[in-house]
Motif scaffolding. Sequence first.
Motif, PDB file in Angstrom:
ATOM      1  N   MET A 173     -28.046  38.655 -22.302  1.00 35.30           N
ATOM      2  CA  MET A 173     -27.584  38.907 -20.950  1.00 35.30           C
ATOM      3  C   MET A 173     -26.512  37.894 -20.586  1.00 35.30           C
ATOM      4  SD  MET A 173     -29.436  38.015 -17.416  1.00 35.30           S
ATOM      5  CE  MET A 173     -29.499  39.505 -16.496  1.00 35.30           C
ATOM      6  N   LYS A 174     -25.455  38.345 -19.954  1.00 35.21           N
ATOM      7  CA  LYS A 174     -24.377  37.460 -19.499  1.00 35.21           C
ATOM      8  C   LYS A 174     -24.383  37.372 -17.983  1.00 35.21           C
ATOM      9  CE  LYS A 174     -22.312  36.304 -23.318  1.00 35.21           C
ATOM     10  NZ  LYS A 174     -22.596  34.969 -23.757  1.00 35.21           N
ATOM     11  N   LEU A 175     -24.327  36.153 -17.469  1.00 35.70           N
ATOM     12  CA  LEU A 175     -24.207  35.947 -16.025  1.00 35.70           C
ATOM     13  C   LEU A 175     -22.726  35.951 -15.666  1.00 35.70           C
ATOM     14  CD1 LEU A 175     -26.744  33.015 -15.499  1.00 35.70           C
ATOM     15  CD2 LEU A 175     -27.026  35.373 -14.743  1.00 35.70           C
ATOM     16  N   LYS A 176     -22.348  36.812 -14.751  1.00 38.09           N
ATOM     17  CA  LYS A 176     -20.957  36.842 -14.283  1.00 38.09           C
ATOM     18  C   LYS A 176     -20.693  35.594 -13.448  1.00 38.09           C
ATOM     19  CE  LYS A 176     -17.552  39.530 -11.840  1.00 38.09           C
ATOM     20  NZ  LYS A 176     -17.204  40.768 -11.168  1.00 38.09           N
ATOM     21  N   LYS A 177     -19.580  34.929 -13.728  1.00 35.17           N
ATOM     22  CA  LYS A 177     -19.233  33.701 -12.995  1.00 35.17           C
ATOM     23  C   LYS A 177     -18.394  34.032 -11.755  1.00 35.17           C
ATOM     24  CE  LYS A 177     -18.033  29.960 -15.421  1.00 35.17           C
ATOM     25  NZ  LYS A 177     -17.343  29.152 -16.438  1.00 35.17           N
ATOM     26  N   PHE A 178     -18.762  33.396 -10.647  1.00 31.46           N
ATOM     27  CA  PHE A 178     -18.013  33.481  -9.398  1.00 31.46           C
ATOM     28  C   PHE A 178     -17.639  32.042  -9.036  1.00 31.46           C
ATOM     29  CE2 PHE A 178     -20.946  37.024  -9.532  1.00 31.46           C
ATOM     30  CZ  PHE A 178     -20.187  38.112  -9.111  1.00 31.46           C
ATOM     31  N   ASN A 179     -16.377  31.678  -9.226  1.00 32.49           N
ATOM     32  CA  ASN A 179     -15.912  30.297  -9.001  1.00 32.49           C
ATOM     33  C   ASN A 179     -15.204  30.157  -7.661  1.00 32.49           C
ATOM     34  OD1 ASN A 179     -16.490  28.841 -11.584  1.00 32.49           O
ATOM     35  ND2 ASN A 179     -15.278  30.526 -12.408  1.00 32.49           N
ATOM     36  N   PHE A 180     -15.522  29.078  -6.941  1.00 35.07           N
ATOM     37  CA  PHE A 180     -14.897  28.806  -5.646  1.00 35.07           C
ATOM     38  C   PHE A 180     -14.626  27.312  -5.516  1.00 35.07           C
ATOM     39  CE2 PHE A 180     -17.542  32.541  -5.241  1.00 35.07           C
ATOM     40  CZ  PHE A 180     -16.705  33.438  -4.594  1.00 35.07           C
ATOM     41  N   LYS A 181     -13.618  26.980  -4.752  1.00 32.48           N
ATOM     42  CA  LYS A 181     -13.327  25.572  -4.449  1.00 32.48           C
ATOM     43  C   LYS A 181     -14.310  25.063  -3.397  1.00 32.48           C
ATOM     44  CE  LYS A 181      -9.165  24.631  -6.468  1.00 32.48           C
ATOM     45  NZ  LYS A 181      -9.315  23.824  -7.648  1.00 32.48           N
ATOM     46  N   ILE A 182     -14.268  25.679  -2.213  1.00 34.85           N
ATOM     47  CA  ILE A 182     -15.116  25.237  -1.106  1.00 34.85           C
ATOM     48  C   ILE A 182     -15.834  26.449  -0.519  1.00 34.85           C
ATOM     49  CG2 ILE A 182     -15.163  24.150   1.178  1.00 34.85           C
ATOM     50  CD1 ILE A 182     -12.579  22.670   0.400  1.00 34.85           C
ATOM     51  N   VAL A 183     -17.138  26.322  -0.324  1.00 37.31           N
ATOM     52  CA  VAL A 183     -17.938  27.380   0.296  1.00 37.31           C
ATOM     53  C   VAL A 183     -18.824  26.746   1.361  1.00 37.31           C
ATOM     54  CG1 VAL A 183     -17.960  28.758  -1.817  1.00 37.31           C
ATOM     55  CG2 VAL A 183     -19.870  27.229  -1.345  1.00 37.31           C
ATOM     56  N   ASN A 184     -19.388  27.570   2.219  1.00 36.58           N
ATOM     57  CA  ASN A 184     -20.402  27.047   3.138  1.00 36.58           C
ATOM     58  C   ASN A 184     -21.651  26.697   2.342  1.00 36.58           C
ATOM     59  OD1 ASN A 184     -18.931  27.144   5.515  1.00 36.58           O
ATOM     60  ND2 ASN A 184     -19.458  29.277   5.891  1.00 36.58           N
ATOM     61  N   SER A 185     -22.142  27.650   1.548  1.00 37.96           N
ATOM     62  CA  SER A 185     -23.357  27.462   0.754  1.00 37.96           C
ATOM     63  C   SER A 185     -23.305  28.428  -0.427  1.00 37.96           C
ATOM     64  CB  SER A 185     -24.585  27.747   1.626  1.00 37.96           C
ATOM     65  OG  SER A 185     -25.680  28.163   0.856  1.00 37.96           O
ATOM     66  N   THR A 186     -23.614  27.948  -1.628  1.00 35.48           N
ATOM     67  CA  THR A 186     -23.611  28.847  -2.789  1.00 35.48           C
ATOM     68  C   THR A 186     -24.714  29.902  -2.663  1.00 35.48           C
ATOM     69  OG1 THR A 186     -24.934  27.276  -4.092  1.00 35.48           O
ATOM     70  CG2 THR A 186     -22.531  27.205  -4.385  1.00 35.48           C
ATOM     71  N   ASN A 187     -25.867  29.537  -2.095  1.00 36.85           N
ATOM     72  CA  ASN A 187     -26.929  30.538  -1.905  1.00 36.85           C
ATOM     73  C   ASN A 187     -26.484  31.633  -0.940  1.00 36.85           C
ATOM     74  OD1 ASN A 187     -28.740  29.163  -3.612  1.00 36.85           O
ATOM     75  ND2 ASN A 187     -30.453  29.524  -2.232  1.00 36.85           N
ATOM     76  N   ASP A 188     -25.846  31.243   0.176  1.00 37.96           N
ATOM     77  CA  ASP A 188     -25.360  32.242   1.141  1.00 37.96           C
ATOM     78  C   ASP A 188     -24.364  33.190   0.476  1.00 37.96           C
ATOM     79  OD1 ASP A 188     -26.933  31.068   3.074  1.00 37.96           O
ATOM     80  OD2 ASP A 188     -25.267  30.065   4.102  1.00 37.96           O
ATOM     81  N   LEU A 189     -23.501  32.655  -0.361  1.00 35.51           N
ATOM     82  CA  LEU A 189     -22.500  33.477  -1.046  1.00 35.51           C
ATOM     83  C   LEU A 189     -23.172  34.409  -2.062  1.00 35.51           C
ATOM     84  CD1 LEU A 189     -19.543  33.892  -0.796  1.00 35.51           C
ATOM     85  CD2 LEU A 189     -19.155  32.040  -2.394  1.00 35.51           C
ATOM     86  N   ALA A 190     -24.178  33.910  -2.773  1.00 33.18           N
ATOM     87  CA  ALA A 190     -24.916  34.757  -3.723  1.00 33.18           C
ATOM     88  C   ALA A 190     -25.574  35.925  -2.986  1.00 33.18           C
ATOM     89  CB  ALA A 190     -25.960  33.929  -4.468  1.00 33.18           C
ATOM     90  N   ILE A 191     -26.144  35.649  -1.827  1.00 38.16           N
ATOM     91  CA  ILE A 191     -26.770  36.703  -1.021  1.00 38.16           C
ATOM     92  C   ILE A 191     -25.736  37.756  -0.626  1.00 38.16           C
ATOM     93  CG2 ILE A 191     -27.847  37.175   1.230  1.00 38.16           C
ATOM     94  CD1 ILE A 191     -29.343  34.429   0.818  1.00 38.16           C
ATOM     95  N   LYS A 192     -24.545  37.321  -0.210  1.00 32.89           N
ATOM     96  CA  LYS A 192     -23.473  38.262   0.147  1.00 32.89           C
ATOM     97  C   LYS A 192     -23.068  39.114  -1.051  1.00 32.89           C
ATOM     98  CE  LYS A 192     -21.131  35.978   3.955  1.00 32.89           C
ATOM     99  NZ  LYS A 192     -19.982  35.202   4.386  1.00 32.89           N
ATOM    100  N   ILE A 193     -22.966  38.478  -2.224  1.00 32.44           N
ATOM    101  CA  ILE A 193     -22.576  39.223  -3.429  1.00 32.44           C
ATOM    102  C   ILE A 193     -23.620  40.288  -3.751  1.00 32.44           C
ATOM    103  CG2 ILE A 193     -22.228  39.014  -5.937  1.00 32.44           C
ATOM    104  CD1 ILE A 193     -20.967  36.195  -5.305  1.00 32.44           C
ATOM    105  N   ILE A 194     -24.893  39.936  -3.670  1.00 36.76           N
ATOM    106  CA  ILE A 194     -25.962  40.911  -3.931  1.00 36.76           C
ATOM    107  C   ILE A 194     -25.875  42.064  -2.937  1.00 36.76           C
ATOM    108  CG2 ILE A 194     -28.453  41.307  -3.913  1.00 36.76           C
ATOM    109  CD1 ILE A 194     -28.720  38.298  -4.804  1.00 36.76           C
TER     110      ILE A 194
END
Length: 187
Positions: free
Chosen positions: A1-22
């Motif tokens: 299984m490969k995890l798709k990478k989502f790279n960012f410079k600055i975010v509010n929270s990586t968990n919040d962004l993961a939730i948005k992606i889902i």
Amino acid sequence: MKLKKFNFKIVNSTNDLAIKIIKNTDNKSGIVIAEKQKRGRGQYGKKWTSYKGNLFVSIFFQVSLVQLSIKDLTKVNCLLVKKLLSNFYKDKIMIKNPNDLLINNKKISGILQETLFKSGEKFIIVGIGINLIKSPTIKNYLTTNLFDLTGVKITPNNVILKLKKIYESFIPILSEFNIKNLNKNLK
């Protein structure tokens, strides 16, 4: 299984962004990586101090078929991060329940797990913070970082490659995972 990478410079929270992606995509798994978080979160709504150069990632994946409780998944994720840290630090690494990793009784890493349901499927988001080069000051809680412990400056990219590999190997066997043989299963 490969995890798709989502790279960012600055975010509010990586968990919040993961939730948005889902919620907003068809991605079933991935790893959200940020150089800095403006509003990193820890357990019980505590603030996670995010110094540039430290590690801030959230790994998300489906757990619909997994028979483990959230408490057991927390144990598993702590052991996976401990396995990661042991690549860089050879002495004793302790797990402080429920979700902190300590070296010399000082916090080096924290994990924030959250779950989300989308279209009847259950997802887990595993936020991982590791102090690589700088330790935050936390009232009544000693902290450390890998640079102070080893004298070696470890880059987030080096750690991410190893972390991604650990999770990509582990996620496919999670549905048949036996919590009773936890340590043996993670070797």
